[in-house]
Design an enzyme around this catalytic site. Structure first.
Site, PDB file in Angstrom:
ATOM      1  N   TRP A  93       0.868  -1.177   0.000  1.00 11.48           N
ATOM      2  CA  TRP A  93       0.000   0.000   0.000  1.00 11.48           C
ATOM      3  C   TRP A  93       0.903   1.224   0.000  1.00 11.48           C
ATOM      4  O   TRP A  93       1.737   1.392   0.883  1.00 11.48           O
ATOM      5  CB  TRP A  93      -0.938   0.053   1.210  1.00 11.48           C
ATOM      6  N   LYS A 103      -6.484   2.973  -3.276  1.00 15.86           N
ATOM      7  CA  LYS A 103      -7.042   3.943  -2.326  1.00 15.86           C
ATOM      8  C   LYS A 103      -7.442   5.232  -3.023  1.00 15.86           C
ATOM      9  O   LYS A 103      -6.786   5.658  -3.965  1.00 15.86           O
ATOM     10  CB  LYS A 103      -6.010   4.238  -1.238  1.00 15.86           C
ATOM     11  N   ASP A 162      -9.708  -2.589   0.079  1.00 16.34           N
ATOM     12  CA  ASP A 162      -9.957  -2.219   1.477  1.00 16.34           C
ATOM     13  C   ASP A 162     -11.283  -1.474   1.448  1.00 16.34           C
ATOM     14  O   ASP A 162     -11.424  -0.493   0.702  1.00 16.34           O
ATOM     15  CB  ASP A 162      -8.789  -1.331   1.951  1.00 16.34           C
ATOM     16  N   HIS A 209     -11.643   2.371   1.322  1.00 15.04           N
ATOM     17  CA  HIS A 209     -10.860   3.117   0.343  1.00 15.04           C
ATOM     18  C   HIS A 209     -11.608   3.583  -0.888  1.00 15.04           C
ATOM     19  O   HIS A 209     -11.011   3.816  -1.929  1.00 15.04           O
ATOM     20  CB  HIS A 209      -9.655   2.282  -0.095  1.00 15.04           C
ATOM     21  N   HIS A 256      -9.081  -6.086   2.737  1.00 14.34           N
ATOM     22  CA  HIS A 256      -8.862  -5.508   4.055  1.00 14.34           C
ATOM     23  C   HIS A 256     -10.236  -5.161   4.591  1.00 14.34           C
ATOM     24  O   HIS A 256     -10.906  -4.270   4.056  1.00 14.34           O
ATOM     25  CB  HIS A 256      -8.013  -4.228   3.971  1.00 14.34           C
ATOM     26  N   ASP A 314     -12.366   7.188   5.397  1.00 10.85           N
ATOM     27  CA  ASP A 314     -11.518   6.026   5.699  1.00 10.85           C
ATOM     28  C   ASP A 314     -11.100   6.057   7.173  1.00 10.85           C
ATOM     29  O   ASP A 314      -9.929   6.201   7.495  1.00 10.85           O
ATOM     30  CB  ASP A 314     -10.283   6.102   4.783  1.00 10.85           C
ATOM     31  N   ASP A 329     -11.276   3.767   9.560  1.00 11.58           N
ATOM     32  CA  ASP A 329     -10.717   2.546  10.155  1.00 11.58           C
ATOM     33  C   ASP A 329     -11.292   2.208  11.523  1.00 11.58           C
ATOM     34  O   ASP A 329     -10.557   1.890  12.462  1.00 11.58           O
ATOM     35  CB  ASP A 329      -9.181   2.610  10.194  1.00 11.58           C
ATOM     36  N   ASP A 337      -8.226  -4.654   8.866  1.00  9.91           N
ATOM     37  CA  ASP A 337      -7.428  -3.428   8.875  1.00  9.91           C
ATOM     38  C   ASP A 337      -8.212  -2.301   9.530  1.00  9.91           C
ATOM     39  O   ASP A 337      -9.007  -1.640   8.880  1.00  9.91           O
ATOM     40  CB  ASP A 337      -7.038  -3.041   7.439  1.00  9.91           C
TER      41      ASP A 337
HETATM   42  C1  RNT Z   1      -4.121   2.634   4.571  1.00  9.22           C
HETATM   43  C2  RNT Z   1      -4.249   1.216   4.166  1.00  9.22           C
HETATM   44  C3  RNT Z   1      -3.210   0.287   4.722  1.00  9.22           C
HETATM   45  C4  RNT Z   1      -2.896   0.539   6.170  1.00  9.22           C
HETATM   46  C5  RNT Z   1      -2.062  -0.533   6.838  1.00  9.22           C
HETATM   47  C6  RNT Z   1      -1.467  -0.066   8.105  1.00  9.22           C
HETATM   48  O1  RNT Z   1      -5.177   3.409   4.220  1.00  9.22           O
HETATM   49  O2  RNT Z   1      -5.522   0.740   4.465  1.00  9.22           O
HETATM   50  O3  RNT Z   1      -3.588  -1.020   4.505  1.00  9.22           O
HETATM   51  O4  RNT Z   1      -4.047   0.709   6.934  1.00  9.22           O
HETATM   52  O5  RNT Z   1      -1.141  -1.006   5.955  1.00  9.22           O
HETATM   53 ZN    ZN Z   2      -5.895  -1.361   4.189  1.00 12.98          ZN
END
Ligand code: RNT
Ligand code: ZN
Length: 423
Positions: A185, A228, A259, A262, A286, A294, A296, A326
């Site tokens: 990434w 992303k 992910d 993203h 992810h 984003d 998380d 993730d």
């Molecule tokens: C970042 C990505 C990536 C990270 C990790 C820590 O937006 O999602 O995967 O979160 O590698």
């Molecule tokens: Zn990720």
């Protein structure tokens, strides 16, 4: 009358069998699904190779006490989490979690398998697999651009880093006898309107080509590229955009990684999976929860997580997938966050396994749209909980929320006594 878990399960089993679903088979399949537990939830993505803050367009928020600051602490926390998660899984490590001993240090371009020997020993003892991630952030050479950098020296540094990571991935695969997903990434991007979008993407493509030109065992190490849409401070331009990353991965035969934080807020990864499966042998995910962006957040048992799970199960794609988590929430108990997230992914997969997928698809193909809607709504009220409970019991785990008592005890006896809290 209070029914025992066993009789409730028998009742559920009967109910599901009336719609052609075999609950025993679902439980058995679920028990074999490996999910990659991301080490970085335990210490807010800091790792062990630098003192500075987390950079690279991602951020953790919160200051919940007791985060891990040493390899031993992080390993103890992972152990605690694993003790409350049914099944045997994988550990997803980042390159910045290298463990240096006796005052030694190696920069990211010089990392070697020996810097991960402790992780291998940890994984071996617990029967875990390992997935790996290059770390292209939180480093003086990762200010804005890494593989896209106009400065060849910086590009070369990150090319060397990636090659080192692929060699380390081969070491993991050889030691643990399991395939390794190695993910790239790249945070590369620009805050404001670019003057040149093509150049950075061309340089990234060429750097990736150079990396993939190295010899490595493609049956054991699967390289993925994560797409992303934007990062903090990189709002106007992301080099590794979804178009760039998907086209690159698909045309080169490496694994696309999606992910679900993203993409634009109304785009869903669940809708993308089928397209990717048609054009790729493998697909990596992810699993995360974006709240407005984003962010998380911890994965919940929510509509999109269930929908993603359904796409994997009903397309019979389990063998093609690499499932990883993730998220990084620093505002709540970090160990508990891991457990909730992993269990929710498992719940979503179980929910999908308990769905009469063929029947539902037939309804769609024969244009019975009203029946399809009624049936799908009805399924939400099937005795899913009883099957989950049976699964947990068979795995020797607590099914309900009482597992959190163990986290509270761990917090009192371990997390609250850490140096970072007492200082
Ligand atoms: C970042 C990505 C990536 C990270 C990790 C820590 O937006 O999602 O995967 O979160 O590698
Ligand atoms: Zn990720």
């Amino acid at each position: 009358m209070i029914m025992s878990t066993e009789s409730r399960y028998q009742f559920a089993k009967e109910n599901y069998s009336k719609i052609g679903v075999d609950t025993d088979a679902a439980i058995e399949r679920l028990g074999k699904i490996k999910i990659s537990l991301h080490c970085w939830q335990g210490d807010d993505v800091i790792g062990f190779d630098h003192d500075g803050p987390l950079t690279g367009g991602i951020q953790t928020t919160g200051d919940y006490p007791g985060k891990a600051t040493t390899p031993d602490e992080l390993m103890a926390d992972i152990d605690k989490a694993l003790s409350l998660i049914p099944g045997t899984h994988k550990l997803s490590l980042h390159a910045n979690y290298a463990i240096f001993e006796n005052g030694e240090f190696a920069d990211r371009d010089k990392l070697e398998p020996k810097h991960f020997a402790k992780w291998v020993a940890f994984a071996k003892e617990r029967g875990l697999g390992i997935d790996f991630n290059g770390t292209y952030f939180s480093h003086p050479k990762a200010k804005q651009l890494t593989l896209a950098n106009p400065d060849k020296e910086i590009r070369d540094f990150w090319i060397s880093h990636t090659k080192a990571c692929i060699r380390i991935s081969e070491y993991f695969a050889a030691e643990l006898g399991q395939p390794v997903l190695f993910n790239i990434w790249l945070p590369d991007g620009l805050k404001d309107v670019p003057a040149d979008r093509f150049g950075p993407r061309r340089r990234t493509k060429e750097a990736l080509d150079e990396i993939l030109g190295m010899e490595y065992d493609k049956s054991k190490v699967f390289v993925s590229l994560e797409a992303k849409v934007f990062g903090i401070g990189m709002e106007s331009y992301t080099v590794g955009s979804p178009d760039f990353s998907s086209l690159y991965a698909t045309s080169k035969g490496i694994v696309p990684l999606l992910d679900n934080g993203h993409y634009h807020p109304t785009e869903t990864v669940s809708d993308k999976i089928s397209s990717f499966l048609l054009f790729n042998d493998r697909l990596a995910l992810h699993l995360t929860r974006p709240v407005r962006w984003d962010s998380d957040h911890v994965v919940l048992f929510d509509d999109e997580t269930r929908e993603i799970a359904k796409e994997i199960i009903r397309n019979d794609a389990l063998d093609k997938m690499f499932l990883g988590m993730d998220f990084f929430d620093a505002s709540i108990n970090r160990v508990g966050a891991w457990v909730v997230g992993m269990r929710n992914v498992q719940k979503a997969l179980l929910y999908a396994l308990l769905s009469p997928n063929k029947q539902l698809a037939e309804m769609q193909d024969t244009e019975q749209y009203s029946e399809l809607m009624v049936f799908q709504e009805e399924l939400k009220f099937y005795p899913f909980e009883d099957v989950w409970e049976q699964f947990c019991e068979q795995s020797g785990m607590i099914a309900g929320r009482d597992w959190f008592d163990e986290i509270k005890t761990y917090e009192q006896s371990v997390l609250s006594k850490r140096e970072s809290v007492i200082e």
